[in-house]
Design a protein around this motif. Structure first.
Motif, short mmCIF file in Angstrom:
data_model
loop_
_atom_site.label_atom_id
_atom_site.label_comp_id
_atom_site.label_asym_id
_atom_site.label_seq_id
_atom_site.Cartn_x
_atom_site.Cartn_y
_atom_site.Cartn_z
N VAL A 90 0.85 -1.19 0.00
CA VAL A 90 0.00 0.00 0.00
C VAL A 90 0.88 1.24 0.00
N ASP A 91 0.32 2.32 -0.43
CA ASP A 91 1.01 3.60 -0.42
C ASP A 91 1.06 4.08 1.03
N PRO A 92 2.25 4.32 1.58
CA PRO A 92 2.35 4.78 2.97
C PRO A 92 1.61 6.09 3.22
N ALA A 93 1.38 6.88 2.19
CA ALA A 93 0.65 8.14 2.36
C ALA A 93 -0.79 7.88 2.79
N ALA A 94 -1.29 6.66 2.59
CA ALA A 94 -2.65 6.31 3.01
C ALA A 94 -2.73 6.03 4.51
N MET A 95 -1.58 5.89 5.17
CA MET A 95 -1.56 5.67 6.62
C MET A 95 -1.95 6.96 7.33
N ASP A 96 -2.54 6.82 8.53
CA ASP A 96 -2.86 8.02 9.31
C ASP A 96 -1.58 8.73 9.72
N SER A 97 -0.61 7.98 10.23
CA SER A 97 0.69 8.55 10.58
C SER A 97 1.69 7.42 10.80
N VAL A 98 2.94 7.85 10.91
CA VAL A 98 4.06 6.93 11.15
C VAL A 98 4.90 7.55 12.26
N VAL A 99 5.25 6.76 13.26
CA VAL A 99 6.14 7.22 14.32
C VAL A 99 7.42 6.40 14.19
N SER A 100 8.53 7.11 14.12
CA SER A 100 9.81 6.46 13.88
C SER A 100 10.78 6.80 14.99
N ASP A 101 11.46 5.78 15.53
CA ASP A 101 12.48 5.98 16.56
C ASP A 101 13.81 5.53 15.99
N THR A 102 14.64 6.50 15.63
CA THR A 102 15.96 6.17 15.08
C THR A 102 17.08 6.53 16.04
N THR A 103 16.75 7.10 17.18
CA THR A 103 17.80 7.59 18.08
C THR A 103 17.76 6.97 19.46
N TRP A 123 14.50 5.37 5.46
CA TRP A 123 15.41 6.00 6.42
C TRP A 123 16.78 5.82 5.82
N SER A 124 17.49 6.93 5.61
CA SER A 124 18.80 6.80 4.98
C SER A 124 19.75 7.87 5.49
N ARG A 125 21.01 7.61 5.27
CA ARG A 125 22.06 8.54 5.66
C ARG A 125 23.13 8.52 4.59
N ALA A 126 23.66 9.67 4.28
CA ALA A 126 24.80 9.72 3.37
C ALA A 126 26.06 9.28 4.12
N GLY A 127 25.99 9.29 5.45
CA GLY A 127 27.12 8.88 6.26
C GLY A 127 27.26 7.38 6.35
N CYS A 128 27.92 6.93 7.36
CA CYS A 128 28.32 5.52 7.46
C CYS A 128 27.37 4.65 8.27
N ALA A 129 26.49 5.21 9.08
CA ALA A 129 25.71 4.38 9.99
C ALA A 129 24.29 4.91 10.17
N ILE A 130 23.39 3.97 10.44
CA ILE A 130 22.01 4.33 10.77
C ILE A 130 21.50 3.35 11.81
N ARG A 131 20.72 3.87 12.73
CA ARG A 131 20.08 3.04 13.76
C ARG A 131 18.58 3.24 13.61
N LEU A 132 17.88 2.12 13.37
CA LEU A 132 16.42 2.16 13.29
C LEU A 132 15.89 1.21 14.35
N ARG A 133 15.32 1.79 15.39
CA ARG A 133 14.85 0.98 16.51
C ARG A 133 13.42 0.50 16.31
N ARG A 134 12.51 1.43 16.11
CA ARG A 134 11.09 1.07 16.07
C ARG A 134 10.34 1.98 15.11
N VAL A 135 9.34 1.40 14.46
CA VAL A 135 8.43 2.17 13.60
C VAL A 135 7.03 1.74 13.97
#
Length: 167
Positions: A41-54, A81-93
């Motif tokens: 599905v298109d994520p834009a159809a979701m009511d909202s998204v909560v993202s914890d990357t930190t 979720w992306s970074r031009a750098g070297c690392a990313i942490r994705l905990r919860r969505v």
């Protein structure tokens, strides 16, 4: 001439270590959102998204920011979720739709400086349903290049057993 050669020889290890420290692969985690029937599905159809990357006490609430899927796959839209750098942490969505919430615990830490090579992952969400799910992910897993990410299928998700009272 000999002095210039010796200076160059002494400077070479420093230049190599500086270049090595600055070079790493871009990292990204893409998520395919699925409806109850397992269709994208298109994520834009979701009511909202909560993202914890930190790991912060208050996760980032965002509208469903998404990007078209890479052409090699199809045209479905993806959360990214992306970074031009070297690392990313994705905990919860957490995905919210129609008054229901599905919590996805990724617990992903991707560091392309520690583990060299392509570091893009395309994660297929389980079919949308209220509940909590955890992703089976090994930090040593090799990702793919951005044009052909490593695919983690929906069978990687599981529902943790409910905690027993007093346990």
């Amino acid at each position: 001439m000999r002095l210039a050669w010796m200076v160059g020889l002494l400077m070479a290890p420093m230049a190599a270590s500086t270049a090595g420290a600055q070079s790493c692969w871009p990292v990204a985690v893409l998520l395919e959102v699925r409806d109850a029937g397992g269709r994208r599905v298109d994520p834009a159809a979701m009511d909202s998204v909560v993202s914890d990357t930190t790991g912060a006490p208050r996760p980032l609430r965002m509208s469903a920011a998404y990007t078209p899927a890479p052409a090699a796959h199809d045209t479905a839209n993806l959360l990214q979720w992306s970074r031009a750098g070297c690392a990313i942490r994705l905990r919860r969505v957490s995905l919210y739709s129609g008054g229901r919430a599905m919590h996805l615990y990724f617990d992903m830490y991707v560091n392309s400086e520690r583990r060299r090579g392509p570091s893009t992952f395309l994660v297929q969400a389980p079919p949308f349903q209220p509940g909590t799910f955890r992703l089976r992910f090994d930090p040593a897993e090799q990702g793919g290049p951005s044009r052909s990410p490593r695919r983690l299928t929906a069978d990687r998700w599981y529902q943790p057993a409910p905690k027993q009272p007093g346990g």
